[in-house]
Design an enzyme around this catalytic site. Structure first.
Site, short mmCIF file in Angstrom:
data_model
loop_
_atom_site.label_atom_id
_atom_site.label_comp_id
_atom_site.label_asym_id
_atom_site.label_seq_id
_atom_site.Cartn_x
_atom_site.Cartn_y
_atom_site.Cartn_z
N CYS A 198 0.85 -1.21 0.00
CA CYS A 198 0.00 0.00 0.00
C CYS A 198 0.87 1.25 0.00
O CYS A 198 0.91 1.99 -0.97
CB CYS A 198 -0.88 0.04 1.25
SG CYS A 198 -1.89 -1.38 1.49
N1 SAJ Z 1 6.97 2.26 8.52
C1 SAJ Z 1 8.05 3.03 8.94
N2 SAJ Z 1 7.83 3.99 9.90
C2 SAJ Z 1 6.58 4.20 10.42
C3 SAJ Z 1 5.50 3.39 9.97
C4 SAJ Z 1 5.73 2.44 9.02
O1 SAJ Z 1 9.17 2.86 8.47
O2 SAJ Z 1 6.45 5.06 11.29
C5 SAJ Z 1 7.20 1.27 7.47
C6 SAJ Z 1 6.87 -0.13 7.92
O3 SAJ Z 1 7.99 -0.75 8.48
C7 SAJ Z 1 6.46 -0.79 6.60
C8 SAJ Z 1 5.86 0.34 5.80
O4 SAJ Z 1 6.33 1.56 6.41
O5 SAJ Z 1 7.59 -1.29 5.94
C9 SAJ Z 1 4.34 0.34 5.79
O6 SAJ Z 1 3.95 0.25 7.13
P1 SAJ Z 1 2.40 0.54 7.61
O7 SAJ Z 1 2.41 0.56 9.08
O8 SAJ Z 1 1.90 1.71 6.88
O9 SAJ Z 1 1.69 -0.79 7.21
P2 SAJ Z 1 0.83 -1.15 5.95
O10 SAJ Z 1 1.57 -1.03 4.68
O11 SAJ Z 1 0.22 -2.47 6.25
O12 SAJ Z 1 -0.25 0.00 5.94
C10 SAJ Z 1 -1.56 -0.33 6.26
C11 SAJ Z 1 -2.33 0.68 5.48
N3 SAJ Z 1 -3.69 0.28 5.43
C12 SAJ Z 1 -4.33 0.42 4.24
O13 SAJ Z 1 -3.81 0.85 3.24
C13 SAJ Z 1 -5.72 0.01 4.23
C14 SAJ Z 1 -2.24 2.05 6.11
O14 SAJ Z 1 -3.20 2.93 5.52
C15 SAJ Z 1 -2.51 1.96 7.57
O15 SAJ Z 1 -2.44 3.27 8.14
C16 SAJ Z 1 -1.44 1.09 8.18
O16 SAJ Z 1 -1.70 -0.24 7.66
C17 SAJ Z 1 -1.49 1.08 9.68
O17 SAJ Z 1 -1.90 2.11 10.25
O18 SAJ Z 1 -1.04 0.09 10.25
#
Ligand code: SAJ
Length: 438
Positions: free
Chosen positions: A275
């Protein structure tokens, strides 16, 4: 025939026959939620293996237990098939197919186009269709509406009801799931909105109607672009703090004490998942066709995609501090899925880090309890069986994904050198020369 009234009646009395096209981490939970609301639901997916598993009462999606599938299939509320011709008997269909990027970085709409072609064959008056796949503003109108109505007598908002509703599934999350996460819906016409929001409102706790499909498409992109850009910001803060000799993790913790006007993000070794790194590029691609350059997105993407290389350069510096060239050093990568406690490797920065370590001549092993093996591009590896042994033998242990099941105090005790890209060791490693943080 007044199909608006007819469909609303069917939704309210749960007699509408529902279909979910695409039974992945979005579609299967959605099919379950509709079935649990009392609808008869047909899940449709071209991958026979998924259909077989569901027919055997087995789930392949983290958030859907086998038992749920067994109960719903036994009650006849949920069926699964790879036969698309069932579409002709359905009243309402949600499209939950992937929208990845091509190797060129352009949107890959082939899945949407393929299901639109299938729907074209079976679409009939009195049908409601909702696209859930994340895509650029205009896709629902330009790709789905046009394809389904061109050359037919179908009138949008009278015979056919079409809307966009972004998925907000966060795999592995227990507090917010499909049923209780507010659901934005935007219709091609007001009647489309009325019909589709009535449908979704029968199963989901909160539906958020907006004035058009484009608003709904853009809202999703704002949500995930917001995340990607803020992650890019803290990743750049990490590089700035490194230059300044300041602990970025402590800086972020201090800033997070601000009770308003701040939202905590953490630096990392890169940005993974299907995403966050991808959705914003759908937006930048679309704006490029309108001669607009999305500078924030481009810059954040450049910073985030540069983090694996930056991480490997810091690993090299850490080994150097211990008088070890990276070339020939044993490096153990801990955690390769794209985020903690899930089994998804898509776009994981661990893959880039392993590739770059190999390029520099390191002898690389990895351990990840959720990922038994990696078979990606030229990387063919198995997760090490004996973690303790591998930790003790490694010249450097690199924490790429901080799964909660790792015993970090033991790791600190056993490892010669730890490069901690996630601040997983935290205060435990304070002033410990064998812990180096991103
Ligand atoms: N990450 C960082 N720093 C952060 C947060 C994330 O480096 O502060 C990295 C994570 O390690 C990962 C990537 O970014 O590699 C994405 O992480 P994520 O927490 O955004 O996880 P996702 O990709 O599963 O995002 C989903 C998304 N949900 C949908 O698209 C429906 C996102 O919109 C959500 O906000 C997120 O989950 C969530 O909040 O957990």
């Amino acid at each position: 025939m007044n199909y608006t009234k007819d469909l609303i009646e069917k939704f309210i009395h749960k007699t509408a026959r529902i279909g979910v096209l695409g039974l992945g981490y979005v579609g299967l939970p959605l099919a379950v939620v509709f079935a649990q609301a009392g609808f008869e639901v047909t899940g449709i997916d071209p991958i026979e293996e998924k259909i077989k598993k569901l027919q055997q009462g087995k789930s392949y999606v983290l958030d859907v237990p086998d038992e749920t599938i067994q109960i719903l299939t036994a009650s006849g509320k949920l069926k699964a098939t790879s036969d698309f011709s069932v579409l002709k008997e359905l009243d309402a269909v949600s499209i939950c197919v992937p929208t990845p990027l091509r190797k060129t970085g352009d949107p890959d709409l082939s899945y949407i186009l393929s299901v639109a072609d299938s729907l074209k064959e079976y679409v009939h008056p009195g049908m409601a269709i909702v696209l859930e796949s994340t895509t650029y503003p205009g896709t629902t109108r330009e790709m789905i509406l046009t394809k389904l109505t061109d050359g037919t007598n179908l009138k949008i908002g009278e015979d056919l009801f079409l809307a966009f509703s972004p998925e907000r599934v966060d795999p592995g999350r227990a507090d917010y799931t499909t049923i209780n996460t507010p659901k934005v819906i935007g219709g091609i016409t007001p009647a489309c909105l009325e019909v589709t929001s009535c449908w979704y409102g029968q199963a989901l706790q909160k539906v958020v109607p907006v004035s058009s499909a484009e608003v709904a498409e853009m809202a999703k992109l704002l949500e995930n672009t917001f995340r990607m850009i803020n992650i890019g910001l803290v990743n750049e803060m990490a590089m700035m703090c490194d230059r300044l000799g300041v602990d970025v993790w402590e800086v972020i913790d201090a800033a997070s004490t601000k009770p308003f006007g701040f939202m905590k993000f953490q630096p990392g070794p890169g940005l993974g998942g299907h995403c966050i790194p991808i959705d914003p590029l759908y937006l930048s691609w679309k704006l490029k066709t309108l001669n607009y350059s999305t500078r924030f997105i481009n810059l954040a993407s450049e910073i985030n995609t540069g983090m694996p290389r930056y991480t490997v350069s810091k690993i090299q510096d850490a080994l150097n501090q211990h008088k070890k060239p990276i070339n020939g050093s044993k490096v153990l990568v801990l955690g390769v899925s794209y985020k903690p406690d899930i089994d998804d490797l898509r776009e994981s920065p661990a893959l880039d880090i392993i590739h770059l370590l190999h390029e520099k001549g390191a002898q690389v092993q990895y351990h990840d309890p959720f990922i038994p093996s990696i078979n990606h591009d030229e990387i063919r590896m198995q997760s090490v069986a004996d973690l303790d042994k591998a930790v003790k033998e490694a010249d450097c242990v690199v924490i790429v994904t901080n799964h909660s099941l790792y015993d970090y105090p033991k790791l600190l005790q056993d490892a010669k050198l730890i490069f901690d890209a996630r601040n997983a060791i935290g205060a435990l490693g304070k002033d410990n020369p064998k812990v180096v943080k991103l």
